[in-house]
Design a protein around this motif. Structure first.
Motif, PDB file in Angstrom:
ATOM      1  N   GLY A 224      16.836 -25.455 -59.787  1.00  0.00           N
ATOM      2  CA  GLY A 224      16.197 -24.657 -58.744  1.00  0.00           C
ATOM      3  C   GLY A 224      17.124 -23.606 -58.178  1.00  0.00           C
ATOM      4  N   PHE A 225      18.394 -23.960 -58.034  1.00  0.00           N
ATOM      5  CA  PHE A 225      19.375 -22.981 -57.543  1.00  0.00           C
ATOM      6  C   PHE A 225      19.534 -21.825 -58.535  1.00  0.00           C
ATOM      7  N   ILE A 226      19.609 -22.174 -59.816  1.00  0.00           N
ATOM      8  CA  ILE A 226      19.718 -21.125 -60.841  1.00  0.00           C
ATOM      9  C   ILE A 226      18.475 -20.239 -60.835  1.00  0.00           C
ATOM     10  N   LEU A 227      17.326 -20.866 -60.715  1.00  0.00           N
ATOM     11  CA  LEU A 227      16.068 -20.113 -60.689  1.00  0.00           C
ATOM     12  C   LEU A 227      16.028 -19.162 -59.508  1.00  0.00           C
ATOM     13  N   ARG A 228      16.503 -19.635 -58.376  1.00  0.00           N
ATOM     14  CA  ARG A 228      16.452 -18.830 -57.151  1.00  0.00           C
ATOM     15  C   ARG A 228      17.420 -17.650 -57.213  1.00  0.00           C
ATOM     16  N   LYS A 229      18.596 -17.856 -57.824  1.00  0.00           N
ATOM     17  CA  LYS A 229      19.629 -16.827 -57.809  1.00  0.00           C
ATOM     18  C   LYS A 229      19.511 -15.832 -58.963  1.00  0.00           C
ATOM     19  N   ARG A 230      19.114 -16.320 -60.142  1.00  0.00           N
ATOM     20  CA  ARG A 230      19.189 -15.472 -61.324  1.00  0.00           C
ATOM     21  C   ARG A 230      17.843 -14.996 -61.860  1.00  0.00           C
ATOM     22  N   VAL A 231      16.786 -15.771 -61.631  1.00  0.00           N
ATOM     23  CA  VAL A 231      15.512 -15.444 -62.265  1.00  0.00           C
ATOM     24  C   VAL A 231      14.533 -14.797 -61.303  1.00  0.00           C
ATOM     25  N   ILE A 232      14.444 -15.331 -60.091  1.00  0.00           N
ATOM     26  CA  ILE A 232      13.439 -14.843 -59.144  1.00  0.00           C
ATOM     27  C   ILE A 232      13.631 -13.365 -58.808  1.00  0.00           C
ATOM     28  N   PRO A 233      14.867 -12.886 -58.547  1.00  0.00           N
ATOM     29  CA  PRO A 233      15.014 -11.443 -58.291  1.00  0.00           C
ATOM     30  C   PRO A 233      14.584 -10.622 -59.508  1.00  0.00           C
ATOM     31  N   GLY A 234      13.694  -9.682 -59.286  1.00  0.00           N
ATOM     32  CA  GLY A 234      13.245  -8.822 -60.376  1.00  0.00           C
ATOM     33  C   GLY A 234      12.197  -9.441 -61.261  1.00  0.00           C
ATOM     34  N   LEU A 235      11.338 -10.324 -60.718  1.00  0.00           N
ATOM     35  CA  LEU A 235      10.309 -10.967 -61.526  1.00  0.00           C
ATOM     36  C   LEU A 235       9.202 -10.007 -61.958  1.00  0.00           C
ATOM     37  N   SER A 236       9.252  -8.760 -61.523  1.00  0.00           N
ATOM     38  CA  SER A 236       8.231  -7.814 -61.930  1.00  0.00           C
ATOM     39  C   SER A 236       8.345  -7.434 -63.400  1.00  0.00           C
ATOM     40  N   SER A 237       9.518  -7.664 -64.001  1.00  0.00           N
ATOM     41  CA  SER A 237       9.693  -7.327 -65.410  1.00  0.00           C
ATOM     42  C   SER A 237       9.203  -8.470 -66.291  1.00  0.00           C
ATOM     43  N   ALA A 238       8.711  -8.106 -67.487  1.00  0.00           N
ATOM     44  CA  ALA A 238       8.144  -9.103 -68.398  1.00  0.00           C
ATOM     45  C   ALA A 238       9.205 -10.077 -68.889  1.00  0.00           C
ATOM     46  N   SER A 239      10.432  -9.606 -69.104  1.00  0.00           N
ATOM     47  CA  SER A 239      11.487 -10.493 -69.590  1.00  0.00           C
ATOM     48  C   SER A 239      11.838 -11.560 -68.567  1.00  0.00           C
ATOM     49  N   ARG A 240      11.863 -11.171 -67.292  1.00  0.00           N
ATOM     50  CA  ARG A 240      12.151 -12.155 -66.247  1.00  0.00           C
ATOM     51  C   ARG A 240      11.013 -13.175 -66.122  1.00  0.00           C
ATOM     52  N   VAL A 241       9.775 -12.737 -66.348  1.00  0.00           N
ATOM     53  CA  VAL A 241       8.646 -13.670 -66.304  1.00  0.00           C
ATOM     54  C   VAL A 241       8.785 -14.712 -67.407  1.00  0.00           C
ATOM     55  N   LYS A 242       9.182 -14.275 -68.612  1.00  0.00           N
ATOM     56  CA  LYS A 242       9.391 -15.230 -69.703  1.00  0.00           C
ATOM     57  C   LYS A 242      10.512 -16.207 -69.368  1.00  0.00           C
ATOM     58  N   SER A 243      11.573 -15.707 -68.751  1.00  0.00           N
ATOM     59  CA  SER A 243      12.666 -16.589 -68.340  1.00  0.00           C
ATOM     60  C   SER A 243      12.183 -17.603 -67.311  1.00  0.00           C
ATOM     61  N   PHE A 244      11.355 -17.127 -66.383  1.00  0.00           N
ATOM     62  CA  PHE A 244      10.810 -18.031 -65.373  1.00  0.00           C
ATOM     63  C   PHE A 244       9.986 -19.133 -66.021  1.00  0.00           C
ATOM     64  N   VAL A 245       9.173 -18.781 -67.025  1.00  0.00           N
ATOM     65  CA  VAL A 245       8.341 -19.776 -67.701  1.00  0.00           C
ATOM     66  C   VAL A 245       9.205 -20.810 -68.397  1.00  0.00           C
ATOM     67  N   ARG A 246      10.274 -20.366 -69.060  1.00  0.00           N
ATOM     68  CA  ARG A 246      11.151 -21.306 -69.764  1.00  0.00           C
ATOM     69  C   ARG A 246      11.843 -22.260 -68.794  1.00  0.00           C
ATOM     70  N   VAL A 247      12.419 -21.709 -67.738  1.00  0.00           N
ATOM     71  CA  VAL A 247      13.126 -22.557 -66.770  1.00  0.00           C
ATOM     72  C   VAL A 247      12.151 -23.482 -66.047  1.00  0.00           C
ATOM     73  N   ALA A 248      10.977 -22.945 -65.651  1.00  0.00           N
ATOM     74  CA  ALA A 248       9.973 -23.775 -64.974  1.00  0.00           C
ATOM     75  C   ALA A 248       9.469 -24.877 -65.893  1.00  0.00           C
ATOM     76  N   GLY A 249       9.357 -24.585 -67.206  1.00  0.00           N
ATOM     77  CA  GLY A 249       8.937 -25.616 -68.149  1.00  0.00           C
ATOM     78  C   GLY A 249       9.931 -26.758 -68.214  1.00  0.00           C
ATOM     79  N   ILE A 250      11.234 -26.426 -68.229  1.00  0.00           N
ATOM     80  CA  ILE A 250      12.262 -27.471 -68.210  1.00  0.00           C
ATOM     81  C   ILE A 250      12.176 -28.275 -66.917  1.00  0.00           C
ATOM     82  N   GLU A 251      11.979 -27.569 -65.807  1.00  0.00           N
ATOM     83  CA  GLU A 251      11.897 -28.234 -64.503  1.00  0.00           C
ATOM     84  C   GLU A 251      10.687 -29.169 -64.445  1.00  0.00           C
ATOM     85  N   LEU A 252       9.542 -28.717 -64.951  1.00  0.00           N
ATOM     86  CA  LEU A 252       8.335 -29.556 -64.945  1.00  0.00           C
ATOM     87  C   LEU A 252       8.508 -30.778 -65.839  1.00  0.00           C
TER      88      LEU A 252
END
Length: 677
Positions: free
Chosen positions: A299-327
């Motif tokens: 969650g800390f990594i997600l908050r610091k590295r992925v959440i900023p700039g989620l408007s880009s498609a690449s960051r959205v894919k990163s969010f999906v991958r990290v969220a999938g691991i978290e789930l």
């Protein structure tokens, strides 16, 4: 715009419904497998013991697996409702957007599945407790006799009913206010199993129950919210940056509560740190701890590295991958949690000398003295923690308002903290112990908790302070301030502050509670006791909010109406006290007749003492409220007089001149008398 970019992805970039279904099935399989492994390690697997009834492997394994499915359905329902209410974009005036409406409909389907699985779990749990095959547990005789008598099955029954209510409500909701209401109902339903998962004989029953409920509420909000955001990220049907930012605050709060409540749960179920290593139950507990630590790091990594700039498609894919691991980790943690709830605890039961002390969960207190009643201590985690949080929030709001240069009377702060102190004293001091074994001391606690505490809290004007301290949300979003404004003007508040309603709940409720078997029934369980105390505080707060409240409300009573309501309540309360003093049988003998220390020599005299306390202690708060109404009435008249004077200065007393002209016109139209001709 970002919305257009994200909503017009090629069809190949979108994950279709069958793929989402595969992901959901995978997470369920992970959770079920983790539950099975946890049961093996913790010793909760199927085993035939000589001399004990055997419900069979289907029931023994089916009960925990059905609980896994129930928890997942509850998480999905809460998460989708949370998305529709607070995460997805909303329309003007809180109207659900198209996306929010779709989430609400999905939540309705999830709630329907939740109700079905909870019902199946009810029958499996009933068969497991009674030690009978599932076919026998389905018989009407067994269900009608035991389903509402066992704590576990009663909780599941209420859960299934509430899930059906949520399903119907969610599918018909059109505003965020409505989905928010069903979200609260869904959270309450999800928390119900936590009320029935611990025996008072194990000790620390209040802590275990509070921690269990907190753990479940935190889990469904955190996991459910992340699940809903992941679905939207996969479908790419909404810009994620703002919803994820709003959810991060909820997630941070939830992970802290999960950690604290998890530690409290472990404390109430093991006898020492050594059992965390020496027993299977402790080993599974440590596995959950490490999973929680891993989730915190991710969650800390997600908050610091992925959440900023989620408007880009690449960051959205990163969010999906990290969220999938978290789930996936969350699914494992859910399975292990179910295995712990379905396995025997290492902690040994306390052996108390009498049946009454076993029901209480602690030894009888000595004969009451002023010191033992006023200065004794018994920690109540729910009311103590809630009170400290309420006090801290008020202090933060006070500091924010003063730093902004807004005047706020210091006496309101003193009043609020005084009310919080009264609540803490009545629920954590010696009076909270003695009230469980003596009607007279229970009535002392009740009068102080219902009258003195709420009066001080109401005079603190917490809603007005919050409205001045909170900042408005952006655009059509509903932040804490907007939700508070909605609540203060909602139909719910109109009902809660209706004079007839508060009179019935505050005064007539005394007769319904103490003159019926309800009082003894509520005293017989920790949950019932907590519900009763919460009712005392809330009903008192609503009553005095109507009478002397400073916070805004839909339809304030005129001052003469407030005075009349107070006098009427005082009279009816007096009749109640007289009825208690004239009674010929002890009150709630089904409880106080069992939990009876040696110093309670005459239960009828103890009931008489309760009536005397109800008569005497009600006078002082009533005088305080009467003085407050008189002062407020006087100040209101002064403000009205000053307003009229200012208006007269501005328009040259135009209102008075118009009134005199009106009287003159009436006189000119009146025919003269014969004597004047």
């Amino acid at each position: 715009m970002a919305t257009t970019t994200l909503s017009r992805k090629p069809r190949s970039a979108l994950v279709r419904a069958p793929q989402l279904t595969s992901i959901a099935v995978g997470l369920i399989a992970v959770a079920a497998s983790a539950a099975a492994i946890g049961l093996v390690i913790a010793g909760g697997t199927y085993e035939v013991l000589p001399g004990l009834a055997d419900p069979g492997p289907i029931v023994t394994w089916g009960a925990p697996i059905s609980r896994v499915l129930t928890d997942i359905a509850a998480i999905a329902t809460v998460g989708l409702l949370l998305s529709a209410t607070a995460l997805a974009p909303s329309g003007k005036d809180g109207v659900l957007s198209q996306l929010g409406r779709r989430d609400s409909i999905r939540a309705a389907w999830a709630a329907g599945v939740w109700a079905i699985i909870a019902t199946a779990q009810l029958f499996l749990s009933l068969a497991l407790v009674l030690g009978v095959p599932i076919t026998e547990a389905l018989s009407p005789e067994i269900v009608s006799t035991y389903a509402n008598e066992l704590d576990t099955t009663r909780a599941l029954l209420v859960m299934a009913i509430l899930a059906v209510v949520v399903a119907v409500g969610a599918i018909t909701s059109a505003t965020t206010g409505a989905t928010g209401s069903w979200l609260v109902v869904a959270i309450v339903a999800a928390a119900l199993p936590g009320l029935a998962g611990h025996s008072s004989a194990l000790g620390d029953h209040e802590l275990a129950t509070t921690a269990g409920v907190t753990h479940m509420v935190s889990a469904v909000l955190w996991v459910g919210g992340l699940l809903a955001l992941t679905i939207h990220a996969i479908r790419r049907d909404v810009p994620l940056e703002r919803p994820v930012q709003r959810f991060s605050t909820i997630a941070l709060t939830a992970i802290v509560l999960l950690a604290v409540s998890g530690l409290a749960n472990a404390y109430t179920r093991v006898d020492g740190i050594g059992q965390l290593l020496s027993t299977g139950y402790g080993q599974v507990t440590l596995m959950k701890v490490w999973l929680l630590v891993a989730l915190g790091v991710i969650g800390f990594i997600l908050r610091k590295r992925v959440i900023p700039g989620l408007s880009s498609a690449s960051r959205v894919k990163s969010f999906v991958r990290v969220a999938g691991i978290e789930l996936t980790i969350m699914a494992i943690a859910i399975g292990l949690g179910v295995s712990l709830a379905s396995s025997p605890y290492p902690r040994e039961e306390q052996v108390l000398p009498t049946y009454g002390e076993t029901l209480l969960g602690f030894a009888y207190p000595p004969s009451p003295t002023l010191e033992s009643v006023a200065l004794g201590f018994k920690f109540d985690p729910l009311f103590f923690t809630a009170s400290i949080i309420a006090a801290a929030l008020y202090i933060v709001g006070y500091a924010r308002v003063r730093s902004a240069g807004i005047e706020w009377p210091i006496m309101r702060l003193v009043s609020w903290l005084g009310g919080i102190s009264v609540i803490i004293w009545t629920t954590n001091s010696g009076i909270s112990i003695y009230s469980q074994v003596s009607v007279g001391l229970h009535m002392t606690q009740h009068m102080i908790m219902t009258m003195l505490g709420p009066i001080l809290l109401v005079m603190g004007a917490p809603a007005t302070l919050a409205l001045r301290a909170l900042k408005p949300a952006k655009g059509n979003e509903r932040g804490p301030r907007e939700w508070l404004v909605w609540f203060l003007h909602s139909p719910i508040t109109r009902v809660l502050t209706n004079p007839f309603y508060v009179f019935i709940v505050y005064v007539i409720g005394l007769y319904g509670l103490y003159m019926t078997p309800l009082f003894g029934w509520l005293m017989g369980s920790h949950v019932g006791h907590v519900v009763m105390q919460a009712h005392f505080i809330i009903s008192g707060y609503l009553f005095y909010w109507v009478l002397i409240g400073i916070d805004p409300r839909p339809r304030p009573l005129p001052y003469w109406g407030r005075l009349l309501l107070l006098l009427l309540a005082l009279a009816v309360h007096g009749f109640f006290a007289v009825a208690m003093m004239m009674g010929t049988t002890p009150m709630a003998v089904e409880w106080y007749g069992i939990v009876r220390p040696e110093w309670v020599t005459d239960p009828l005299r103890d009931t008489l003492l309760g009536g005397q306390v109800a008569w005497g202690l009600s006078e002082i708060p009533s005088v305080i409220v009467l003085i407050a109404i008189a002062v407020q009435w006087s100040r209101s008249d002064e403000r009205e007089a000053k307003r009229r004077d200012r208006a007269a200065d501005r328009d040259g007393n135009k209102e008075l001149e118009e009134y005199n002209a009106y009287l003159q016109s009436l006189q000119s139209r009146t025919p003269s008398s014969p004597s004047s001709r």
